[in-house]
Design a protein around this motif. Structure first.
Motif, PDB file in Angstrom:
ATOM      1  N   LEU A  98      43.978  43.279  52.748  1.00 63.18           N
ATOM      2  CA  LEU A  98      44.132  41.820  52.793  1.00 63.18           C
ATOM      3  C   LEU A  98      45.406  41.395  52.068  1.00 63.18           C
ATOM      4  O   LEU A  98      46.167  40.534  52.563  1.00 63.18           O
ATOM      5  N   ASP A  99      45.650  41.961  50.894  1.00 63.45           N
ATOM      6  CA  ASP A  99      46.853  41.612  50.127  1.00 63.45           C
ATOM      7  C   ASP A  99      48.108  41.966  50.907  1.00 63.45           C
ATOM      8  O   ASP A  99      49.083  41.199  50.933  1.00 63.45           O
ATOM      9  N   SER A 100      48.082  43.148  51.568  1.00 66.04           N
ATOM     10  CA  SER A 100      49.249  43.574  52.340  1.00 66.04           C
ATOM     11  C   SER A 100      49.481  42.656  53.524  1.00 66.04           C
ATOM     12  O   SER A 100      50.632  42.287  53.828  1.00 66.04           O
ATOM     13  N   ALA A 101      48.389  42.237  54.198  1.00 65.10           N
ATOM     14  CA  ALA A 101      48.526  41.352  55.341  1.00 65.10           C
ATOM     15  C   ALA A 101      49.080  39.990  54.917  1.00 65.10           C
ATOM     16  O   ALA A 101      49.920  39.411  55.605  1.00 65.10           O
ATOM     17  N   ARG A 102      48.624  39.494  53.778  1.00 62.34           N
ATOM     18  CA  ARG A 102      49.110  38.192  53.288  1.00 62.34           C
ATOM     19  C   ARG A 102      50.566  38.277  52.879  1.00 62.34           C
ATOM     20  O   ARG A 102      51.356  37.355  53.134  1.00 62.34           O
ATOM     21  N   ALA A 152      42.750  37.708  56.678  1.00 60.84           N
ATOM     22  CA  ALA A 152      43.681  37.327  55.616  1.00 60.84           C
ATOM     23  C   ALA A 152      44.246  35.933  55.865  1.00 60.84           C
ATOM     24  O   ALA A 152      44.341  35.109  54.945  1.00 60.84           O
ATOM     25  N   SER A 153      44.588  35.657  57.125  1.00 60.79           N
ATOM     26  CA  SER A 153      45.157  34.346  57.462  1.00 60.79           C
ATOM     27  C   SER A 153      44.141  33.225  57.292  1.00 60.79           C
ATOM     28  O   SER A 153      44.500  32.068  57.070  1.00 60.79           O
ATOM     29  N   GLN A 154      42.839  33.600  57.371  1.00 58.73           N
ATOM     30  CA  GLN A 154      41.778  32.604  57.203  1.00 58.73           C
ATOM     31  C   GLN A 154      41.361  32.440  55.741  1.00 58.73           C
ATOM     32  O   GLN A 154      40.479  31.631  55.440  1.00 58.73           O
ATOM     33  N   GLY A 155      41.979  33.224  54.860  1.00 59.04           N
ATOM     34  CA  GLY A 155      41.664  33.117  53.439  1.00 59.04           C
ATOM     35  C   GLY A 155      40.366  33.787  53.035  1.00 59.04           C
ATOM     36  O   GLY A 155      39.775  33.451  52.001  1.00 59.04           O
ATOM     37  N   ALA A 156      39.914  34.752  53.815  1.00 57.30           N
ATOM     38  CA  ALA A 156      38.642  35.420  53.515  1.00 57.30           C
ATOM     39  C   ALA A 156      38.732  36.214  52.226  1.00 57.30           C
ATOM     40  O   ALA A 156      39.752  36.841  51.929  1.00 57.30           O
ATOM     41  N   GLY A 157      37.663  36.183  51.458  1.00 61.21           N
ATOM     42  CA  GLY A 157      37.563  37.019  50.287  1.00 61.21           C
ATOM     43  C   GLY A 157      37.165  38.430  50.656  1.00 61.21           C
ATOM     44  O   GLY A 157      36.813  38.714  51.814  1.00 61.21           O
ATOM     45  N   VAL A 158      37.189  39.322  49.689  1.00 56.29           N
ATOM     46  CA  VAL A 158      36.912  40.734  49.969  1.00 56.29           C
ATOM     47  C   VAL A 158      35.495  40.942  50.483  1.00 56.29           C
ATOM     48  O   VAL A 158      35.274  41.624  51.491  1.00 56.29           O
TER      49      VAL A 158
END
Length: 379
Positions: free
Chosen positions: A370-374, A73-79
């Motif tokens: 990912l959304d929760s981590a961001r 998530a911190s690296q901006g990875a997509g799903v």
């Protein structure tokens, strides 16, 4: 006698008879906890298969993936990229865990399978590219890339084999499709040989699904309801698999095969998949006990594996000498109105749909994580 020593005896006997015992399950939890290592040591497990449903289940529970998801998530990875990273990391670690088995069996076992995105099941070129990405990303010689045995999957199997990618062909239900899968493998070997690839480095298995056949046919037999129909319940899946083995023996004894074998090629072993019983009235090891024969893989969910270790009947070869009876079972089904071709076509469609559904669940689970981590990082 302890559970593990009992398992060693029964599953060891199965292995001695030429059946490779593989586990149909993989998660980061069983990798990190040592649970998978224990099954290798105590239960003669020499390989692992995965599928989208297994990964969806693994990602949907526990905290084993949280740290990696936060990093992604911190690296901006997509799903899609996150799913690729998470699943291939698990499979790579499993490949490393089975490296000794791979070496000791000369590449026969110690294999770990990962499936291409099931949304590509009707897309030949998409499947080929997905297979390449998985092969390159995991980067282990004991990987199997799983490709579904759809009509569109057949040329993808040939191309992948032709490029030296080892393939586990999945979702095989019919004998005709099994023969087409074996032919696609031979086509691929010939392509690889023409390209100068060492054929001894390429392996393949053909995953023939068993209990799902009984699940669908038994439903139809119940609707018919006659005594003749009742007598056929629970017999079709085993009969179908036994006839697949007969086809295997025929295909891998032809002059065409013998030429490839002389160049170092290895046969595409049958793999019994869907070995957990769907009907609780059936013996829970019937799809293990009744399909014992050399040069096959039996891949079992852990529940079935432990049941087999505890009380499987392992009398010896239970396949040779059964072909005539197996043909009678399939003929009798046709006579009372159960269409083999209709059943196997339906099961293939449903198999693809189920894996697509699981894949979408996996994507949604990772998207939410990912959304929760961001959100957590931003607060």
């Amino acid at each position: 006698m302890s559970e593990s020593s009992t398992g060693t005896n029964r599953l060891g006997r199965l292995s001695e008879l030429g059946v490779s015992v593989w586990l149909d399950d993989l998660s980061r939890e069983n990798l990190k906890s040592g649970a998978l290592r224990a099954l290798i040591d105590d239960y003669h497990v020499v390989g692992v298969t995965t599928n989208p449903t297994i990964f969806a289940g693994a990602l949907g529970k526990g905290t084993a993936y949280d740290a990696q998801i936060e990093t992604l998530a911190s690296q901006g990875a997509g799903v899609d990229d996150a799913v690729l990273a998470v699943t291939t990391d698990d499979v790579r670690d499993a490949c490393d865990l089975f490296a000794d088995v791979y070496e000791s069996t000369g590449g026969e076992d110690g294999r770990v399978s990962i499936e291409v995105d099931p949304r590509m099941a009707k897309d030949t070129e998409g499947t080929i590219e997905a297979a390449r990405v998985l092969w390159q990303t995991v980067d282990r010689p004991n990987l199997f890339v799983k490709i579904p045995a759809t009509m569109e999957g057949l040329p993808a199997i040939t191309q992948a084999i032709g490029e030296g990618i080892s393939v586990n062909v999945t979702l095989i239900f019919s004998l005709d499709r099994y023969r087409a899968v074996a032919n696609a493998y031979l086509d691929g070997l010939e392509r690889a040989q023409a390209a100068g690839i060492d054929l001894s480095t390429i392996r393949s298995v053909a995953s023939f699904f068993v209990s799902r056949v009984d699940g669908e046919i038994d439903t139809r037999l119940d609707k018919i309801g006659t005594d003749a129909a009742k007598q056929l319940k629970g017999r079709a899946g085993i009969a179908n698999a036994r006839l697949a083995y007969e086809a295997f023996e025929q295909i891998f004894a032809t002059p065409r095969w013998n030429e490839l074998a002389a160049l170092g090629a290895k046969p595409q072993r049958p793999l019994w998949a869907s070995t957990g019983v769907k009907d609780p009235d059936y013996p829970d090891t019937m799809y293990v006990d009744q399909l014992i024969v050399e040069r096959v893989v039996s891949t079992m969910p852990e529940k079935t594996l432990r049941a087999a270790a505890d009380h499987a009947e392992v009398p010896g070869d239970t396949v040779h000498g059964t072909y005539a009876e197996a043909r009678r079972v399939l003929d009798d089904l046709e006579r009372i109105g159960v269409s083999y071709n209709d059943v196997t076509a339906l099961l293939e469609r449903e198999g693809v749909e189920k894996f697509e559904k699981s894949w979408n669940e996996l994507l949604e689970t990772v998207r939410t994580a990912l959304d929760s981590a961001r959100a957590g990082a931003a607060s």
